[in-house]
Design an enzyme around this catalytic site. Structure first.
Site, short mmCIF file in Angstrom:
data_model
loop_
_atom_site.label_atom_id
_atom_site.label_comp_id
_atom_site.label_asym_id
_atom_site.label_seq_id
_atom_site.Cartn_x
_atom_site.Cartn_y
_atom_site.Cartn_z
N GLU A 245 1.03 -3.06 -1.95
CA GLU A 245 -0.28 -3.38 -2.51
C GLU A 245 -0.25 -3.87 -3.96
O GLU A 245 -0.67 -3.15 -4.89
CB GLU A 245 -1.21 -2.18 -2.38
CG GLU A 245 -1.40 -1.75 -0.93
CD GLU A 245 -2.48 -0.69 -0.75
OE1 GLU A 245 -2.94 -0.12 -1.75
OE2 GLU A 245 -2.87 -0.44 0.40
N GLU B 270 -1.18 -0.50 7.05
CA GLU B 270 -1.97 0.72 6.79
C GLU B 270 -3.39 0.53 7.30
O GLU B 270 -4.00 -0.52 7.09
CB GLU B 270 -2.08 1.03 5.29
CG GLU B 270 -0.88 1.70 4.70
CD GLU B 270 -1.05 2.02 3.21
OE1 GLU B 270 -2.20 2.29 2.78
OE2 GLU B 270 -0.05 1.98 2.49
C1 FCB Z 1 -3.67 2.73 0.09
C2 FCB Z 1 -2.37 3.27 -0.43
C3 FCB Z 1 -1.98 4.61 0.11
C4 FCB Z 1 -3.17 5.51 0.29
C5 FCB Z 1 -4.27 4.80 1.04
C6 FCB Z 1 -5.48 5.65 1.31
O1 FCB Z 1 -4.24 1.88 -0.86
O2 FCB Z 1 -1.34 2.38 -0.15
O3 FCB Z 1 -1.02 5.16 -0.73
O4 FCB Z 1 -3.58 5.96 -0.94
O5 FCB Z 1 -4.66 3.66 0.33
#
Ligand code: FCB
Length: 444
Positions: free
Chosen positions: A170, A354
């Site tokens: 990210e 994610e």
């Molecule tokens: C993302 C992150 C991860 C976690 C989730 C909820 O932005 O990569 O570490 O904090 O959000």
């Protein structure tokens, strides 16, 4: 919702289901010879993190990884996305490696393979060694070389066993969230620092890809996070505001890696602050990758703001929200998958690296009921299927997260896990969503 509406058979036969974690959020950073990181000092500064909590112990995964990987494998996952802590491997950021730290990742890699879990590594998930932060961290162009050194050391040790690797988790969070909004370490609110960090994070990405190609590694990617920018109304000002939000959040990093160019609405604010000769770095930044990872959770409702650039405001939205206060908007996942393919990546495999939700989960009679999480994941996977049906080359989905963990500035309060963690006893209790997912993944 008690059960998922899909089974494994509803996805292509080579589709990977995985779960994701990160080092600082679960390992416990206070032992094993790890060096201090900027998250330790950020958390020790009152007002930055809920209850000033840090990652010293976290889930103690460092000592309990076998139990955790047993649970991941038993759920039926094919792959496990984890990250490597730079300061555990190189306590000073560069120089002499910590043998104990390298041994840990060596054991962890073998432990995944022994359980049939494909190791999917992220080199950097936010805990910058303090020694490098002291030298300006992401603001310092040298970070390209520091990161290349770290990549060489850690992948020189475990690279032979990785299924896939992405350098940086990210970039938006590393750049904008941490240097413009100040919500994450190092907690800066400075436009010049932001411009430099946003550029250097991509330079470091490219350097790491070069190093890993040099080591003969393959299946290398990049992981970006996305938030759909919804204009609050149809006015021209709201549309421009949402476009600027979209450019900063979603298009800047994709633009750098896949087009070798930054979007105009971002340059409007950041160009005067970019380091000299920044265009020359696109040679490195655009190193070809083998896949593109998307982290997706929510959207933001955006309106115009009369203040200085970027002239937008985040507004409260009408949709149901998670424990994070994030609106639940599954359609955004479909929108990003189709748009990323159409405008940036073409035939390149896409992976949802994610997706998941925080919920105030509690144990009652030894079980944790979390129907909202099942509904959230189910709705997002339905959007993923819709994209696949339309020809998007989506190859996998990783759920955030295996365990409740250290949710950065929000401490241990926000629970994202499929597995409940009692932060007093560190006991692990699979939630209803874990059991439901296990059922869905075991049926073809
Ligand atoms: C993302 C992150 C991860 C976690 C989730 C909820 O932005 O990569 O570490 O904090 O959000």
């Amino acid at each position: 919702m008690e059960n998922f509406t899909f089974t494994r058979g509803d996805f292509p036969s080579d589709f990977l289901f995985g779960c994701a974690t990160s080092s600082y959020q679960i390992e416990g950073h206070g032992f094993g010879g790890a060096g201090p990181t900027h998250w330790d000092s950020f958390a020790a500064t009152p007002g930055n993190v809920v209850r000033a909590e840090n990652g010293d112990l976290a889930c103690d995964h460092y000592h309990r990884y076998e139990e955790d990987l047993d649970l991941a494998a038993a759920a039926g996952f094919d792959a496990y996305r984890f990250s490597t802590s730079w300061a555990r491997v190189l306590p000073e950021g560069t120089g002499t490696p910590n043998a104990e730290g390298l041994d840990f990742y060596d054991r962890l890699s073998d432990a995944m393979l022994e359980r049939g879990l494909k190791p999917c590594a992220t080199l950097y998930h936010w805990e910058l060694p303090q020694a490098l932060a002291d030298q300006g961290g992401w603001r310092n162009r040298e970070i390209g070389n520091w990161f290349a050194e770290f990549t060489e050391v850690i992948m020189g040790r475990i690279g032979d066993r990785m299924y896939s690797v992405a350098p940086i988790n990210e970039p938006w969070c590393v750049g904008w969230l941490s240097h413009f909004l100040g919500h994450h370490a190092p907690g800066l609110r400075d436009i010049r620092a932001t411009a430099r960090a946003m550029h250097h994070v991509l330079l470091a990405h490219g350097r790491a890809i070069e190093v890993m190609r040099g080591l003969g590694m393959s299946n290398l990617g990049a992981v970006f996070n996305f938030e759909w920018a919804q204009p609050v109304d149809d006015s021209a000002q709201s549309l421009v505001a949402a476009e600027t939000y979209d450019a900063i959040y979603n298009r800047f990093f994709l633009g750098g890696v896949f087009k070798g160019a930054y979007p105009e609405p971002v340059l409007k604010g950041l160009e005067p602050h970019l380091p000299k000769g920044w265009q020359d770095d696109f040679k490195t930044i655009t190193q070809p990758v083998d896949w593109c990872g998307l982290n997706y959770y929510t959207r933001k409702v955006i309106g115009a703001d009369a203040g200085p650039w970027p002239h937008y405001a985040e507004l409260d939205g009408p949709l149901p929200k998670t424990q994070m206060g994030w609106e639940i908007y599954p359609e955004g996942l479909y929108q990003f998958l189709t748009r990323t393919q159409a405008e940036y990546t073409g035939d390149l495999p896409l992976i949802v690296t994610e997706n998941g939700m925080a919920n105030p989960d509690v144990i009652r009679d030894g079980t944790v009921s979390d129907p909202a999480r099942i509904a959230y994941v189910d709705a997002h996977l339905a959007q993923a299927r819709k994209a696949i049906a339309e020809g998007v080359p989506l190859k996998g989905y990783f759920l955030w997260s295996l365990l409740d963990n250290y949710e950065w500035a929000l401490g241990y309060e926000k629970r994202f896990g499929l597995i409940h963690v009692d932060f007093d006893t560190l006991a692990r209790t699979p939630k209803a969503s874990y059991h439901a997912l296990k059922t869905a993944l075991s049926h073809s």
